[in-house]
Design an enzyme around this catalytic site. Structure first.
Site, PDB file in Angstrom:
ATOM      1  N   GLU A  87       0.704  -1.362  -0.048  1.00 52.12           N
ATOM      2  CA  GLU A  87      -0.145   0.092  -0.053  1.00 52.12           C
ATOM      3  C   GLU A  87       0.932   1.161   0.076  1.00 52.12           C
ATOM      4  O   GLU A  87       1.847   1.436   0.568  1.00 52.12           O
ATOM      5  CB  GLU A  87      -0.865   0.243   1.194  1.00 52.12           C
ATOM      6  CG  GLU A  87      -2.058  -1.046   0.883  1.00 52.12           C
ATOM      7  CD  GLU A  87      -2.692  -1.076   2.443  1.00 52.12           C
ATOM      8  OE1 GLU A  87      -3.883  -1.880   2.308  1.00 52.12           O
ATOM      9  OE2 GLU A  87      -2.379  -0.694   3.407  1.00 52.12           O
ATOM     10  N   CYS A 108       3.446   8.428   0.735  1.00 55.67           N
ATOM     11  CA  CYS A 108       3.868   7.528   1.836  1.00 55.67           C
ATOM     12  C   CYS A 108       4.171   5.863   1.224  1.00 55.67           C
ATOM     13  O   CYS A 108       3.049   5.664   0.644  1.00 55.67           O
ATOM     14  CB  CYS A 108       2.871   7.450   2.918  1.00 55.67           C
ATOM     15  SG  CYS A 108       3.090   6.282   4.097  1.00 55.67           S
ATOM     16  N   CYS A 115       6.107  -7.063   7.689  1.00 52.63           N
ATOM     17  CA  CYS A 115       7.079  -6.644   8.692  1.00 52.63           C
ATOM     18  C   CYS A 115       7.488  -7.666   9.554  1.00 52.63           C
ATOM     19  O   CYS A 115       6.970  -8.375  10.205  1.00 52.63           O
ATOM     20  CB  CYS A 115       6.506  -5.379   9.200  1.00 52.63           C
ATOM     21  SG  CYS A 115       7.816  -4.483  10.210  1.00 52.63           S
ATOM     22  N   CYS A 119       5.180  -5.250  15.900  1.00 46.71           N
ATOM     23  CA  CYS A 119       4.359  -4.253  16.994  1.00 46.71           C
ATOM     24  C   CYS A 119       3.374  -4.750  17.226  1.00 46.71           C
ATOM     25  O   CYS A 119       2.220  -5.146  16.506  1.00 46.71           O
ATOM     26  CB  CYS A 119       4.415  -2.912  16.590  1.00 46.71           C
ATOM     27  SG  CYS A 119       6.191  -2.337  16.139  1.00 46.71           S
ATOM     28  N   CYS A 122       0.102  -3.129  15.347  1.00 45.81           N
ATOM     29  CA  CYS A 122       0.176  -2.809  13.931  1.00 45.81           C
ATOM     30  C   CYS A 122      -0.315  -4.260  12.996  1.00 45.81           C
ATOM     31  O   CYS A 122       0.157  -5.201  13.545  1.00 45.81           O
ATOM     32  CB  CYS A 122       1.659  -2.441  13.591  1.00 45.81           C
ATOM     33  SG  CYS A 122       1.981  -2.317  11.827  1.00 45.81           S
ATOM     34  N   CYS A 339      -1.961  -0.497   6.314  1.00 46.71           N
ATOM     35  CA  CYS A 339      -0.326  -0.245   6.257  1.00 46.71           C
ATOM     36  C   CYS A 339      -0.013   0.650   7.532  1.00 46.71           C
ATOM     37  O   CYS A 339      -0.392   0.166   8.730  1.00 46.71           O
ATOM     38  CB  CYS A 339       0.035   0.406   5.072  1.00 46.71           C
ATOM     39  SG  CYS A 339      -0.091   2.126   4.642  1.00 46.71           S
TER      40      CYS A 339
HETATM   41  N1  SAH Z   1       8.129   0.477  10.409  1.00 47.97           N
HETATM   42  C1  SAH Z   1       8.170   2.056  10.524  1.00 47.97           C
HETATM   43  C2  SAH Z   1       7.309   2.734   9.454  1.00 47.97           C
HETATM   44  C3  SAH Z   1       6.126   2.192   9.092  1.00 47.97           C
HETATM   45  S1  SAH Z   1       4.588   2.160  10.367  1.00 47.97           S
HETATM   46  C4  SAH Z   1       7.828   2.589  12.029  1.00 47.97           C
HETATM   47  O1  SAH Z   1       7.271   1.644  12.695  1.00 47.97           O
HETATM   48  O2  SAH Z   1       7.856   3.619  12.044  1.00 47.97           O
HETATM   49  C5  SAH Z   1       4.181   3.737  10.046  1.00 47.97           C
HETATM   50  C6  SAH Z   1       3.462   4.273  11.291  1.00 47.97           C
HETATM   51  O3  SAH Z   1       2.331   3.783  11.570  1.00 47.97           O
HETATM   52  C7  SAH Z   1       4.186   4.137  12.774  1.00 47.97           C
HETATM   53  O4  SAH Z   1       4.566   5.139  13.478  1.00 47.97           O
HETATM   54  C8  SAH Z   1       3.419   3.191  13.271  1.00 47.97           C
HETATM   55  O5  SAH Z   1       3.574   2.956  14.557  1.00 47.97           O
HETATM   56  C9  SAH Z   1       1.868   3.776  12.870  1.00 47.97           C
HETATM   57  N2  SAH Z   1       0.789   2.447  12.995  1.00 47.97           N
HETATM   58  C10 SAH Z   1       1.002   1.336  12.802  1.00 47.97           C
HETATM   59  N3  SAH Z   1      -0.319   0.733  13.211  1.00 47.97           N
HETATM   60  C11 SAH Z   1      -0.900   1.752  13.590  1.00 47.97           C
HETATM   61  C12 SAH Z   1      -2.341   1.991  13.799  1.00 47.97           C
HETATM   62  N4  SAH Z   1      -3.400   0.823  14.196  1.00 47.97           N
HETATM   63  N5  SAH Z   1      -2.941   2.961  14.382  1.00 47.97           N
HETATM   64  C13 SAH Z   1      -2.143   4.177  13.944  1.00 47.97           C
HETATM   65  N6  SAH Z   1      -1.114   4.040  13.618  1.00 47.97           N
HETATM   66  C14 SAH Z   1      -0.575   3.134  13.723  1.00 47.97           C
HETATM   67 FE1  SF4 Z   2       6.684  -2.924  11.498  1.00 54.19          FE
HETATM   68 FE2  SF4 Z   2       4.281  -2.045  12.107  1.00 54.19          FE
HETATM   69 FE3  SF4 Z   2       6.034  -2.003  13.858  1.00 54.19          FE
HETATM   70 FE4  SF4 Z   2       6.321  -0.299  11.744  1.00 54.19          FE
HETATM   71  S1  SF4 Z   2       4.535  -0.427  13.141  1.00 54.19           S
HETATM   72  S2  SF4 Z   2       7.838  -1.673  12.799  1.00 54.19           S
HETATM   73  S3  SF4 Z   2       5.230  -1.594  10.184  1.00 54.19           S
HETATM   74  S4  SF4 Z   2       5.125  -3.835  12.736  1.00 54.19           S
END
Ligand code: SAH
Ligand code: SF4
Length: 352
Positions: A87, A108, A115, A119, A122, A339
């Site tokens: 995405e 973006c 990944c 997290c 996520c 994403c």
């Molecule tokens: N992996 C990198 C970049 C991709 S994630 C990182 O973690 O920074 C991009 C952003 O989206 C990150 O700050 C992440 O914490 C946020 N994100 C992930 N899941 C989310 C959710 N369910 N709601 C809001 N933001 C989210």
């Molecule tokens: Fe990976 Fe999602 Fe964590 Fe970013 S927020 S590092 S995309 S698992």
């Protein structure tokens, strides 16, 4: 199998296509004229076109789906040549005029399919890891979005590496993508307009700094104590907050710019005023700006959004201390969250 032409930097293209002026024309054909197949390269002799067609393919991503949000931002689902999907989001910046082609856009982009970091909040992390994107597949997202929006080659956009995946876990392809995207004869997007967002792989932040690419840095901090951060981002056990901030302090950045700290607000977990005060203390001495992200819930997610009052109080507390602070509200109902949940709407901003 044919090679992806977009994977080549201008220098690599020079080795593949000679003389130099031909490789420059080809680079321009792709990134400035949005050329899609070698037949349209009418300035090239037929024989060269046929040879190129034998060896290379230009197409890296196809639009599989597109969703529009109320504020004009657009989310793309792209299909890769091996049928996996990623995405990208074209974010329409605030306060723009009605002519979308004249407006300011931030694209973006994803850097991986899935990944590895995993997290807790996520969706990309929960779905697991499939593969790294190549440099060309990363650059192609910017190119396709520009093309689809009907933006002229001269129209600059910002790029944020905040889509699916952890950019520093694919750092070699990221480095190459930055150089392809910033090439003057192509998209010509200065590294100062490109921001790499990371969940905090501290040694890789040092490595990125040593690469001297000139890109900006965003850190997904999300917590102010290691106990909470360990729960949210398992990698914190290896590189804790103190170690992460050491790397951030070392990172070379243009003195007019700031490191962005993303702080995902989760109800009852990290959203109190004592968390806000701790955040202020942690960032003391760093040229920082904070972007509060409001959690975007999805089916099966164990976290909740904080209420509006606590978000505003948290932001007021940071602003009161003199920190730059914006709020990002993902609107999952309009653009479903898969994403980085990047739908952006700044409620209050002290940034000019
Ligand atoms: N992996 C990198 C970049 C991709 S994630 C990182 O973690 O920074 C991009 C952003 O989206 C990150 O700050 C992440 O914490 C946020 N994100 C992930 N899941 C989310 C959710 N369910 N709601 C809001 N933001 C989210
Ligand atoms: Fe990976 Fe999602 Fe964590 Fe970013 S927020 S590092 S995309 S698992």
């Amino acid at each position: 199998m044919k090679r992806l032409l977009l994977d080549l930097t201008p220098d690599e293209l020079k080795l593949a296509v000679s003389p130099d002026y031909r490789s420059r024309q080809l680079f321009q054909f792709i990134y400035r004229q949005y050329g899609e197949n070698f037949n349209a390269l009418t300035t090239f002799p037929k024989k060269i076109r046929a040879a190129l067609d034998c060896e290379f393919t230009i197409e890296a991503v196809k639009i599989a789906k597109k969703q529009n949000a109320d504020d004009g931002s657009i989310k793309y689902l792209f299909r890769l040549n091996d049928d996996l999907a990623i995405e990208s989001v074209a974010l329409l910046m605030r306060g723009e005029n009605a002519d979308l082609r004249a407006a300011n856009w931030t694209v973006c982009v994803s850097t991986q399919v899935g990944c590895k970091v995993g997290c807790a909040f996520c969706l990309s992390g929960k779905r697991g890891f499939f593969r790294n994107l190549t440099a060309g597949e990363i650059a192609a997202q910017v190119l396709m979005v520009k093309k689809d929006l009907g933006l002229s080659a001269e129209k600059a956009v910002n790029v944020v590496y905040m889509g699916m995946g952890e950019p520093l876990d694919n750092i070699e392809n990221l480095r190459k993508a930055v150089s392809i995207i910033s090439a003057e004869s192509g998209l010509n997007i200065s590294p100062r307009r490109q921001t790499v967002s990371t969940s905090g792989i501290a040694p890789k932040i040092d490595l990125l700094g040593a690469m001297k690419l000139g890109v900006l840095l965003a850190i997904s901090l999300h917590a102010v104590d290691d106990g909470t951060r360990n729960q949210l981002i398992p990698m914190n056990k290896a590189f804790n907050i103190a170690r992460l901030l050491e790397s951030v302090r070392r990172f070379p950045i243009d003195l007019r710019k700031r490191v962005m700290f993303e702080y995902l607000m989760l109800k009852g977990i990290n959203d109190s005023l004592s968390h806000a005060n701790k955040l202020i203390r942690l960032l003391n001495g760093i040229r920082a700006k904070v972007n509060l992200i409001v959690f975007n819930p999805y089916i099966g997610s164990e976290f909740e959004r904080p209420d509006q009052r606590s978000i505003e109080a948290f932001q007021r507390c940071l602003l009161g201390s003199g920190l730059f602070c914006t709020v990002r509200v993902p609107r999952g109902a309009e653009i479903d969250a898969a994403c980085g949940q990047l739908q952006e709407r700044q409620i209050v901003s002290c940034e000019t």
